[in-house]
Design an enzyme around this catalytic site. Structure first.
Site, PDB file in Angstrom:
ATOM      1  N   THR A  59       1.024  -1.440   0.209  1.00 18.74           N
ATOM      2  CA  THR A  59      -0.299   0.108  -0.109  1.00 18.74           C
ATOM      3  C   THR A  59       1.188   1.461   0.252  1.00 18.74           C
ATOM      4  OG1 THR A  59       0.187  -0.131   2.119  1.00 18.74           O
ATOM      5  CG2 THR A  59      -1.881  -1.476   1.109  1.00 18.74           C
ATOM      6  N   GLU A 193      -3.102  12.487 -22.278  1.00 18.73           N
ATOM      7  CA  GLU A 193      -2.511  12.252 -23.276  1.00 18.73           C
ATOM      8  C   GLU A 193      -1.098  12.534 -23.823  1.00 18.73           C
ATOM      9  OE1 GLU A 193      -5.768  13.411 -26.336  1.00 18.73           O
ATOM     10  OE2 GLU A 193      -7.199  12.030 -25.711  1.00 18.73           O
ATOM     11  N   HIS A 219      -1.292   4.313 -22.144  1.00 20.23           N
ATOM     12  CA  HIS A 219      -0.105   5.723 -22.466  1.00 20.23           C
ATOM     13  C   HIS A 219       1.337   5.840 -22.888  1.00 20.23           C
ATOM     14  CE1 HIS A 219      -4.173   8.333 -21.467  1.00 20.23           C
ATOM     15  NE2 HIS A 219      -4.507   6.750 -21.174  1.00 20.23           N
ATOM     16  N   ARG A 250      -2.838  12.146   7.688  1.00 19.37           N
ATOM     17  CA  ARG A 250      -1.458  11.478   8.155  1.00 19.37           C
ATOM     18  C   ARG A 250      -0.198  11.655   6.510  1.00 19.37           C
ATOM     19  NH1 ARG A 250      -2.127   5.462   7.587  1.00 19.37           N
ATOM     20  NH2 ARG A 250      -4.013   5.461   9.107  1.00 19.37           N
TER      21      ARG A 250
END
Ligand SMILES: Cc1ncc(COP(=O)(O)O)c(C=O)c1O
Length: 438
Positions: A59, A193, A219, A250
């Site tokens: 995470t 883009e 992309h 945080r």
């Protein structure tokens, strides 16, 4: 070497062998196919993703922070806030500018000017924040905002311009920034883009208040899904960090300031604002860290391909119109768009069906004129002036591949297929110039 390192080496070697064997996206004469996109990721990025997962630190954390700095350095800005998509980056930028933490923030009913030729999530965050999108036509040569129509659209409630660098062609930022200054408008750049695109030697995304990029699969580089908002404004950065993750403090650099202000609340869970969960993962960032150094070389190939097409199809300029690179701009060709002129004796459907039958994928140019999509019927918006050019792009335009993996054989195959289609239509003029070119 310890067991863990041995196992990691084996995994790395296996991934490398797999990719060396099966990741071949070059054009094959015996099986001619040209996809609109091919992966930019190699075994290195896949191993970095797997290694990150095996570390169990997945995470948002240090890798995201490091990639944010790396990307901001590339874009020439002070800060970057990574999120889980280009759409989320667009959302964060609007949410931060419409947040009471921001001085002179956007209020419900304020207008934000957007191009008709844009993407859904260029515009939806504006509506989601009770702001009013004002839709403006594009220029038929650059495909970016028509600058005269843009100026005419500015009214007493206009507070911001949200521009798109369409297909990677940078907007005329001199003109837009001076208009914004004159009318005291925020500028948000949707650069989803346009990664690696520059205007007057400066990266797109670094001109306005915030610039947003996408790392989606199709992309210029990819982190699977992912996006980033870049800015030189520290307060906006902090607000975006807070809005990105639940509204807690945080991840803000000034977290300690809030800890001191609210000593009675557990410092891990001080909610100082509204928020979403738009966080990327460490896996995305690990891939981005390895992808970014490859970006400029990947773009070189896109530019070579676009130049090839432009030269090759110049002989058909009686029937086609092509996107023109903005003066002072570096276009990065997200795809290669064609517009069929009114006098052409064939339709978009006819040419795209023929091309597709020959295994060359095509698509609309972005999604055409966003104002023509049904979602708009439900929400307040204002259309300023006519949208004739965006309608032309929608009704008479299509795009083909111009990505990093389009090689010379693919280019020549595409040229051959289009020549075949055009053969019955070429006039004496075009025939003569085709002969000269040959
Ligand atoms: C102009 C524009 N804005 C926003 C987006 C959304 O990016 P993402 O797919 O990463 O959400 C796209 C997607 O291609 C786009 O073309």
């Amino acid at each position: 070497m310890d067991k863990k390192q041995q196992l990691l080496n084996t995994i790395q070697n296996n991934i490398k062998e797999y990719c060396d064997t099966y990741f071949d996206f070059s054009f094959k004469n015996e099986n001619p196919v040209v996809h609109l996109h091919e992966p930019t990721t190699s075994g290195d990025e896949i191993f970095a993703a797997v290694e990150t997962m095996l570390s169990t630190y997945t995470t948002m954390g240090k890798k995201v922070r490091a990639f944010e700095k790396q990307y901001a350095d590339y874009a020439g800005t002070q800060y970057g806030v990574m999120s889980n998509s280009g759409s989320s980056a667009n959302l964060l930028a609007v949410a931060a500018l419409a947040n009471p933490f921001t001085p002179n923030y956007l209020k419900p009913g304020d207008e934000v000017i957007v191009p008709a030729l844009s993407w859904s999530t260029t515009i939806w965050p504006i509506i989601q924040h009770n702001l009013v999108p004002v839709i403006v036509d594009c220029d038929i040569n650059s495909f970016n905002f028509d600058l005269n129509k843009l100026e005419q659209a500015i009214g007493p409630r206009t507070r911001a311009i949200k521009l798109v660098h369409v297909y990677g062609n940078p907007c005329n930022m001199d003109a837009i920034m001076s208009l914004a200054k004159k009318h005291n408008l925020f500028v948000i750049e949707d650069c989803c883009e346009a990664m690696g695109s520059f205007y007057d030697g400066k990266s797109v995304g670094s001109f306005g208040d915030v610039g947003n990029f996408s790392f989606f699969f199709s992309h210029h580089i990819s982190t699977l899904e992912g996006g980033i908002s870049v800015t030189n404004n520290f307060d906006l950065t902090e607000t975006m960090r807070i809005l990105r993750a639940h509204g807690w403090s945080r991840e803000a650099d000034e977290h300690q300031k809030y800890v001191k202000m609210y000593p009675e609340i557990d410092p891990r869970f001080i909610f100082i604002n509204l928020g979403y969960n738009l966080r990327p993962t460490e896996v995305n960032a690990a891939m981005g860290q390895l992808q970014l150094p490859k970006l400029d070389a990947l773009i070189d190939n896109r530019r070579e391909t676009a130049n090839f097409y432009l030269k090759q199809f110049a002989k058909y300029d009686e029937f086609f119109q092509f996107q023109q690179e903005t003066p002072k701009g570096k276009h990065v060709w997200f795809g290669f768009p064609f517009i069929i002129k009114d006098n052409a004796p064939f339709t978009v459907k006819e040419i795209t069906s023929f091309i597709q039958k020959n295994n060359i994928e095509t698509r609309p140019i972005i999604a055409g004129n966003m104002a023509r999509h049904p979602a708009f019927n439900m929400y307040t918006h204002r259309i300023s002036g006519d949208l004739n050019n965006a309608d032309t792009v929608m009704n008479k335009g299509f795009a083909i591949a111009c990505h990093h993996a389009v090689d010379q054989k693919a280019r020549e195959y595409i040229a051959h297929v289009i020549d075949q289609f055009m053969q019955p239509y070429v006039t004496q003029n075009a025939k003569r110039s085709a002969e000269v070119m040959a």
